[in-house]
Design a protein around this motif. Structure first.
Motif, PDB file in Angstrom:
ATOM      1  N   LEU A  77       0.839  -1.198   0.000  1.00 35.36           N
ATOM      2  CA  LEU A  77       0.000   0.000   0.000  1.00 35.36           C
ATOM      3  C   LEU A  77       0.875   1.249   0.000  1.00 35.36           C
ATOM      4  O   LEU A  77       1.945   1.272   0.616  1.00 35.36           O
ATOM      5  CB  LEU A  77      -0.913   0.014   1.223  1.00 35.36           C
ATOM      6  N   ASP A  78       0.425   2.275  -0.687  1.00 34.12           N
ATOM      7  CA  ASP A  78       1.192   3.515  -0.755  1.00 34.12           C
ATOM      8  C   ASP A  78       1.085   4.307   0.543  1.00 34.12           C
ATOM      9  O   ASP A  78       0.009   4.433   1.122  1.00 34.12           O
ATOM     10  CB  ASP A  78       0.706   4.388  -1.909  1.00 34.12           C
ATOM     11  N   LEU A  79       2.215   4.834   0.968  1.00 30.76           N
ATOM     12  CA  LEU A  79       2.309   5.730   2.109  1.00 30.76           C
ATOM     13  C   LEU A  79       3.220   6.863   1.678  1.00 30.76           C
ATOM     14  O   LEU A  79       4.408   6.630   1.394  1.00 30.76           O
ATOM     15  CB  LEU A  79       2.888   5.000   3.333  1.00 30.76           C
ATOM     16  N   MET A  80       2.678   8.043   1.553  1.00 35.48           N
ATOM     17  CA  MET A  80       3.442   9.212   1.104  1.00 35.48           C
ATOM     18  C   MET A  80       4.119   8.955  -0.244  1.00 35.48           C
ATOM     19  O   MET A  80       5.287   9.273  -0.447  1.00 35.48           O
ATOM     20  CB  MET A  80       4.458   9.621   2.168  1.00 35.48           C
ATOM     21  N   GLY A  81       3.383   8.322  -1.169  1.00 36.89           N
ATOM     22  CA  GLY A  81       3.874   8.140  -2.527  1.00 36.89           C
ATOM     23  C   GLY A  81       4.733   6.916  -2.781  1.00 36.89           C
ATOM     24  O   GLY A  81       5.173   6.692  -3.901  1.00 36.89           O
ATOM     25  N   LYS A  82       4.991   6.112  -1.749  1.00 33.09           N
ATOM     26  CA  LYS A  82       5.814   4.911  -1.908  1.00 33.09           C
ATOM     27  C   LYS A  82       5.166   3.769  -1.138  1.00 33.09           C
ATOM     28  O   LYS A  82       4.521   4.000  -0.120  1.00 33.09           O
ATOM     29  CB  LYS A  82       7.221   5.126  -1.339  1.00 33.09           C
ATOM     30  N   PRO A  83       5.377   2.522  -1.594  1.00 32.08           N
ATOM     31  CA  PRO A  83       4.871   1.388  -0.817  1.00 32.08           C
ATOM     32  C   PRO A  83       5.513   1.347   0.576  1.00 32.08           C
ATOM     33  O   PRO A  83       6.665   1.750   0.759  1.00 32.08           O
ATOM     34  CB  PRO A  83       5.307   0.166  -1.634  1.00 32.08           C
ATOM     35  N   VAL A  84       4.755   0.860   1.528  1.00 28.80           N
ATOM     36  CA  VAL A  84       5.220   0.774   2.915  1.00 28.80           C
ATOM     37  C   VAL A  84       6.549   0.018   2.997  1.00 28.80           C
ATOM     38  O   VAL A  84       7.459   0.408   3.728  1.00 28.80           O
ATOM     39  CB  VAL A  84       4.142   0.100   3.799  1.00 28.80           C
ATOM     40  N   MET A  85       6.683  -1.051   2.221  1.00 26.98           N
ATOM     41  CA  MET A  85       7.911  -1.844   2.260  1.00 26.98           C
ATOM     42  C   MET A  85       9.131  -1.018   1.843  1.00 26.98           C
ATOM     43  O   MET A  85      10.216  -1.178   2.404  1.00 26.98           O
ATOM     44  CB  MET A  85       7.799  -3.086   1.375  1.00 26.98           C
ATOM     45  N   ILE A  86       8.986  -0.136   0.883  1.00 24.88           N
ATOM     46  CA  ILE A  86      10.111   0.703   0.438  1.00 24.88           C
ATOM     47  C   ILE A  86      10.590   1.606   1.576  1.00 24.88           C
ATOM     48  O   ILE A  86      11.791   1.797   1.757  1.00 24.88           O
ATOM     49  CB  ILE A  86       9.722   1.532  -0.804  1.00 24.88           C
ATOM     50  N   HIS A  87       9.658   2.144   2.361  1.00 22.61           N
ATOM     51  CA  HIS A  87      10.051   2.968   3.507  1.00 22.61           C
ATOM     52  C   HIS A  87      10.927   2.158   4.466  1.00 22.61           C
ATOM     53  O   HIS A  87      11.957   2.650   4.947  1.00 22.61           O
ATOM     54  CB  HIS A  87       8.809   3.488   4.245  1.00 22.61           C
ATOM     55  N   SER A  88      10.540   0.921   4.737  1.00 17.66           N
ATOM     56  CA  SER A  88      11.327   0.060   5.629  1.00 17.66           C
ATOM     57  C   SER A  88      12.698  -0.244   5.039  1.00 17.66           C
ATOM     58  O   SER A  88      13.719  -0.160   5.730  1.00 17.66           O
ATOM     59  CB  SER A  88      10.595  -1.253   5.893  1.00 17.66           C
ATOM     60  N   LEU A  89      12.732  -0.592   3.754  1.00 16.29           N
ATOM     61  CA  LEU A  89      14.008  -0.922   3.108  1.00 16.29           C
ATOM     62  C   LEU A  89      14.945   0.273   3.076  1.00 16.29           C
ATOM     63  O   LEU A  89      16.143   0.137   3.336  1.00 16.29           O
ATOM     64  CB  LEU A  89      13.767  -1.440   1.693  1.00 16.29           C
ATOM     65  N   GLU A  90      14.433   1.447   2.759  1.00 17.47           N
ATOM     66  CA  GLU A  90      15.284   2.646   2.735  1.00 17.47           C
ATOM     67  C   GLU A  90      15.870   2.930   4.112  1.00 17.47           C
ATOM     68  O   GLU A  90      17.031   3.316   4.231  1.00 17.47           O
ATOM     69  CB  GLU A  90      14.491   3.848   2.238  1.00 17.47           C
ATOM     70  N   LEU A  91      15.072   2.723   5.145  1.00 16.15           N
ATOM     71  CA  LEU A  91      15.562   2.946   6.508  1.00 16.15           C
ATOM     72  C   LEU A  91      16.732   2.017   6.821  1.00 16.15           C
ATOM     73  O   LEU A  91      17.799   2.466   7.240  1.00 16.15           O
ATOM     74  CB  LEU A  91      14.433   2.720   7.517  1.00 16.15           C
ATOM     75  N   PHE A  92      16.539   0.718   6.587  1.00 14.53           N
ATOM     76  CA  PHE A  92      17.597  -0.241   6.906  1.00 14.53           C
ATOM     77  C   PHE A  92      18.819  -0.084   6.006  1.00 14.53           C
ATOM     78  O   PHE A  92      19.951  -0.188   6.468  1.00 14.53           O
ATOM     79  CB  PHE A  92      17.076  -1.671   6.838  1.00 14.53           C
ATOM     80  N   LEU A  93      18.615   0.155   4.711  1.00  9.53           N
ATOM     81  CA  LEU A  93      19.752   0.297   3.801  1.00  9.53           C
ATOM     82  C   LEU A  93      20.558   1.561   4.071  1.00  9.53           C
ATOM     83  O   LEU A  93      21.720   1.651   3.683  1.00  9.53           O
ATOM     84  CB  LEU A  93      19.270   0.281   2.343  1.00  9.53           C
TER      85      LEU A  93
END
Length: 84
Positions: free
Chosen positions: A55-71
């Motif tokens: 699902l989109d959250l602020m223009g990106k899928p929720v999973m992308i937010h998690s991956l960007e944080l960890f990476l």
């Protein structure tokens, strides 16, 4: 460390995330760890048309937010995504 894009999303935001390869002095000072992202399930309680991790959250899928944080964390050497 980075995987193929999923369902129409590119990895462009992930490619801009700083890594310890660009800053080797940080890698030598910090203990390394792996992050495990649990991204399985269908999100039935949300009654959405797709799994909640997509699902989109602020223009990106929720999973992308998690991956960007960890990476973006110098102490994370690997990210493992667990899918259903």
């Amino acid at each position: 460390r980075r995987s193929a894009p999923f369902r129409g999303h590119t990895t462009a935001p992930l490619s801009r995330v700083a890594s310890t390869r660009a800053r080797p002095y940080l890698a030598a000072q910090m203990p390394q760890a792996a992050a495990i992202v649990l991204a399985g399930g269908v999100g039935s309680r949300m009654k959405a048309d797709r799994p909640k991790q997509l699902l989109d959250l602020m223009g990106k899928p929720v999973m992308i937010h998690s991956l960007e944080l960890f990476l973006g964390m110098p102490c994370i050497s690997h990210v493992v995504i667990v899918l259903d």
